[in-house]
Scaffold this motif. Structure first.
Motif, PDB file in Angstrom:
ATOM      1  N   ARG A   1      52.895 -33.695 -33.799  1.00 20.42           N
ATOM      2  CA  ARG A   1      53.174 -33.027 -32.628  1.00 20.42           C
ATOM      3  C   ARG A   1      52.818 -33.402 -31.344  1.00 20.42           C
ATOM      4  N   LEU A   2      51.504 -33.935 -31.268  1.00 18.77           N
ATOM      5  CA  LEU A   2      50.937 -34.658 -30.108  1.00 18.77           C
ATOM      6  C   LEU A   2      51.950 -35.583 -29.807  1.00 18.77           C
ATOM      7  N   ASP A   3      52.218 -36.757 -30.446  1.00 23.29           N
ATOM      8  CA  ASP A   3      53.069 -37.775 -30.011  1.00 23.29           C
ATOM      9  C   ASP A   3      54.513 -37.256 -29.394  1.00 23.29           C
ATOM     10  N   ASP A   4      54.838 -36.174 -29.989  1.00 24.36           N
ATOM     11  CA  ASP A   4      56.249 -35.498 -29.484  1.00 24.36           C
ATOM     12  C   ASP A   4      56.018 -34.914 -28.016  1.00 24.36           C
ATOM     13  N   TRP A   5      54.893 -34.129 -28.062  1.00 21.15           N
ATOM     14  CA  TRP A   5      54.595 -33.696 -26.673  1.00 21.15           C
ATOM     15  C   TRP A   5      54.303 -34.831 -25.565  1.00 21.15           C
ATOM     16  N   ALA A   6      53.522 -35.727 -26.146  1.00 25.52           N
ATOM     17  CA  ALA A   6      53.205 -36.888 -25.281  1.00 25.52           C
ATOM     18  C   ALA A   6      54.482 -37.730 -24.491  1.00 25.52           C
ATOM     19  N   ARG A   7      55.277 -38.148 -25.374  1.00 24.54           N
ATOM     20  CA  ARG A   7      56.543 -38.617 -25.035  1.00 24.54           C
ATOM     21  C   ARG A   7      57.372 -37.889 -24.087  1.00 24.54           C
TER      22      ARG A   7
ATOM     23  N   LEU B   1      53.726 -39.447 -21.171  1.00 25.06           N
ATOM     24  CA  LEU B   1      52.362 -40.195 -21.359  1.00 25.06           C
ATOM     25  C   LEU B   1      52.625 -41.472 -21.743  1.00 25.06           C
ATOM     26  N   VAL B   2      51.736 -42.337 -21.528  1.00 26.99           N
ATOM     27  CA  VAL B   2      51.958 -43.806 -22.206  1.00 26.99           C
ATOM     28  C   VAL B   2      50.512 -44.145 -23.053  1.00 26.99           C
ATOM     29  N   ARG B   3      49.507 -43.476 -22.655  1.00 27.89           N
ATOM     30  CA  ARG B   3      48.163 -43.659 -23.393  1.00 27.89           C
ATOM     31  C   ARG B   3      47.536 -42.484 -23.895  1.00 27.89           C
ATOM     32  N   LEU B   4      47.050 -42.460 -25.251  1.00 29.96           N
ATOM     33  CA  LEU B   4      45.997 -41.505 -25.714  1.00 29.96           C
ATOM     34  C   LEU B   4      45.060 -42.169 -26.004  1.00 29.96           C
ATOM     35  N   GLU B   5      43.700 -41.530 -25.850  1.00 30.10           N
ATOM     36  CA  GLU B   5      42.608 -41.926 -26.245  1.00 30.10           C
ATOM     37  C   GLU B   5      41.543 -40.824 -26.795  1.00 30.10           C
TER      38      GLU B   5
ATOM     39  N   LYS C   1      23.383 -38.413 -30.545  1.00 31.17           N
ATOM     40  CA  LYS C   1      21.925 -38.347 -31.100  1.00 31.17           C
ATOM     41  C   LYS C   1      22.080 -37.262 -32.030  1.00 31.17           C
ATOM     42  N   VAL C   2      22.562 -37.391 -33.368  1.00 30.81           N
ATOM     43  CA  VAL C   2      22.615 -36.475 -34.294  1.00 30.81           C
ATOM     44  C   VAL C   2      21.360 -36.253 -35.334  1.00 30.81           C
ATOM     45  N   ASN C   3      20.785 -35.107 -35.548  1.00 26.54           N
ATOM     46  CA  ASN C   3      19.742 -35.006 -36.215  1.00 26.54           C
ATOM     47  C   ASN C   3      18.528 -35.919 -36.035  1.00 26.54           C
ATOM     48  N   GLY C   4      18.378 -36.404 -34.711  1.00 29.55           N
ATOM     49  CA  GLY C   4      17.086 -37.344 -34.421  1.00 29.55           C
ATOM     50  C   GLY C   4      17.602 -38.617 -34.417  1.00 29.55           C
ATOM     51  N   ALA C   5      18.683 -39.125 -34.894  1.00 28.13           N
ATOM     52  CA  ALA C   5      19.116 -40.525 -34.938  1.00 28.13           C
ATOM     53  C   ALA C   5      20.290 -40.807 -34.227  1.00 28.13           C
ATOM     54  N   TYR C   6      20.300 -41.942 -33.410  1.00 27.78           N
ATOM     55  CA  TYR C   6      21.339 -42.374 -32.514  1.00 27.78           C
ATOM     56  C   TYR C   6      22.473 -42.852 -33.153  1.00 27.78           C
ATOM     57  N   VAL C   7      23.819 -42.461 -32.934  1.00 28.31           N
ATOM     58  CA  VAL C   7      24.883 -42.788 -33.632  1.00 28.31           C
ATOM     59  C   VAL C   7      25.785 -43.455 -32.739  1.00 28.31           C
ATOM     60  N   ASP C   8      26.690 -44.443 -32.929  1.00 27.13           N
ATOM     61  CA  ASP C   8      27.350 -45.132 -32.381  1.00 27.13           C
ATOM     62  C   ASP C   8      28.945 -44.448 -32.424  1.00 27.13           C
ATOM     63  N   GLU C   9      29.790 -44.452 -31.433  1.00 30.93           N
ATOM     64  CA  GLU C   9      30.962 -43.965 -31.291  1.00 30.93           C
ATOM     65  C   GLU C   9      32.162 -45.004 -31.290  1.00 30.93           C
ATOM     66  N   TYR C  10      33.243 -45.125 -32.032  1.00 32.89           N
ATOM     67  CA  TYR C  10      34.405 -45.951 -31.678  1.00 32.89           C
ATOM     68  C   TYR C  10      35.107 -45.339 -30.527  1.00 32.89           C
ATOM     69  N   TYR C  11      35.628 -46.057 -29.435  1.00 36.09           N
ATOM     70  CA  TYR C  11      36.476 -45.662 -28.534  1.00 36.09           C
ATOM     71  C   TYR C  11      37.839 -46.112 -29.133  1.00 36.09           C
ATOM     72  N   MET C  12      38.742 -45.308 -29.094  1.00 36.70           N
ATOM     73  CA  MET C  12      40.160 -45.820 -29.649  1.00 36.70           C
ATOM     74  C   MET C  12      41.343 -45.150 -28.713  1.00 36.70           C
ATOM     75  N   GLY C  13      42.183 -46.073 -28.692  1.00 36.34           N
ATOM     76  CA  GLY C  13      43.298 -45.579 -27.869  1.00 36.34           C
ATOM     77  C   GLY C  13      44.736 -46.246 -28.665  1.00 36.34           C
ATOM     78  N   LYS C  14      45.626 -45.366 -27.972  1.00 35.89           N
ATOM     79  CA  LYS C  14      46.980 -45.526 -28.677  1.00 35.89           C
ATOM     80  C   LYS C  14      47.930 -45.694 -27.266  1.00 35.89           C
ATOM     81  N   ILE C  15      49.048 -46.718 -27.353  1.00 37.56           N
ATOM     82  CA  ILE C  15      49.932 -46.793 -26.560  1.00 37.56           C
ATOM     83  C   ILE C  15      51.348 -46.394 -27.043  1.00 37.56           C
ATOM     84  N   LEU C  16      51.607 -45.400 -26.300  1.00 39.61           N
ATOM     85  CA  LEU C  16      52.948 -44.931 -26.975  1.00 39.61           C
ATOM     86  C   LEU C  16      54.253 -45.664 -26.446  1.00 39.61           C
ATOM     87  N   LYS C  17      55.113 -46.113 -27.363  1.00 37.51           N
ATOM     88  CA  LYS C  17      56.311 -46.989 -27.386  1.00 37.51           C
ATOM     89  C   LYS C  17      57.344 -46.196 -27.068  1.00 37.51           C
TER      90      LYS C  17
END
Length: 169
Positions: free
Chosen positions: A109-115, A119-123, A153-169
């Motif tokens: 449903r997000l894709d339908d709304w974005a198009r 919108l061109v990019r979702l992140e 920082k989760v439960n006292g430990a550092y956690v990395d995150e992925y940065y993710m993106g999508k280009i709509l066609k």
């Protein structure tokens, strides 16, 4: 499951759902109880829901037959000219309703709304240990664009995150 837009009247139920979600997972921004300490959050949430419904953002909830909010997806559209074509995504599904197709329905449903809204990019970002969410995002066309080291920082430990993106066609 009913999928519908939230209204101002849903503010308290939505807030309570997010508080429970914070307690069920380590993958949301707020720690358990942290959201409740911020009473102004309810007013801000009501304002944000009203804003989403005025056409700028995409906000969709999965609601059970009993009226309980099982999860949500929120796409915040850029509000400056140079980023009007983008939206940042936040989503969460309560533990009892995970792996039942709600996430897939949200992203379809997000894709339908974005198009429909040009919108061109979702992140989005996702904690690296959250392999289930990452797999869902990849299934829907998102790609890892980078890693944000020690961004959480989760439960006292550092956690990395992925940065993710999508280009709509």
């Amino acid at each position: 499951m009913l999928y519908r837009t939230l209204t101002e009247n849903d503010t308290e139920a939505f807030f309570e759902m997010m508080c429970r979600l914070d307690e069920e997972t380590e993958y949301m921004m707020y720690e358990p109880g942290e959201r409740r300490e911020r009473t102004k959050n309810l007013d801000r949430l009501r304002t944000n829901i009203e804003g989403a419904n005025s056409g700028g953002d995409f906000l969709l909830a999965a609601v059970t037959e009993d009226g309980e909010i099982a999860g949500f997806i929120w796409a915040s559209r850029g509000d400056l000219n140079r980023v009007l074509h983008t939206a940042y995504i936040v989503t969460g599904i309560r533990k009892a309703w995970r792996r039942q197709g709600i996430g897939t329905e949200f992203f379809n449903r997000l894709d339908d709304w974005a198009r429909a809204n040009g919108l061109v990019r979702l992140e989005l970002t996702v904690e690296c240990p959250n392999v289930g969410a990452k797999a869902l995002y990849e299934k829907h066309g998102f790609c890892v664009e980078g890693i944000r080291p020690k961004s959480m920082k989760v439960n006292g430990a550092y956690v990395d995150e992925y940065y993710m993106g999508k280009i709509l066609k």
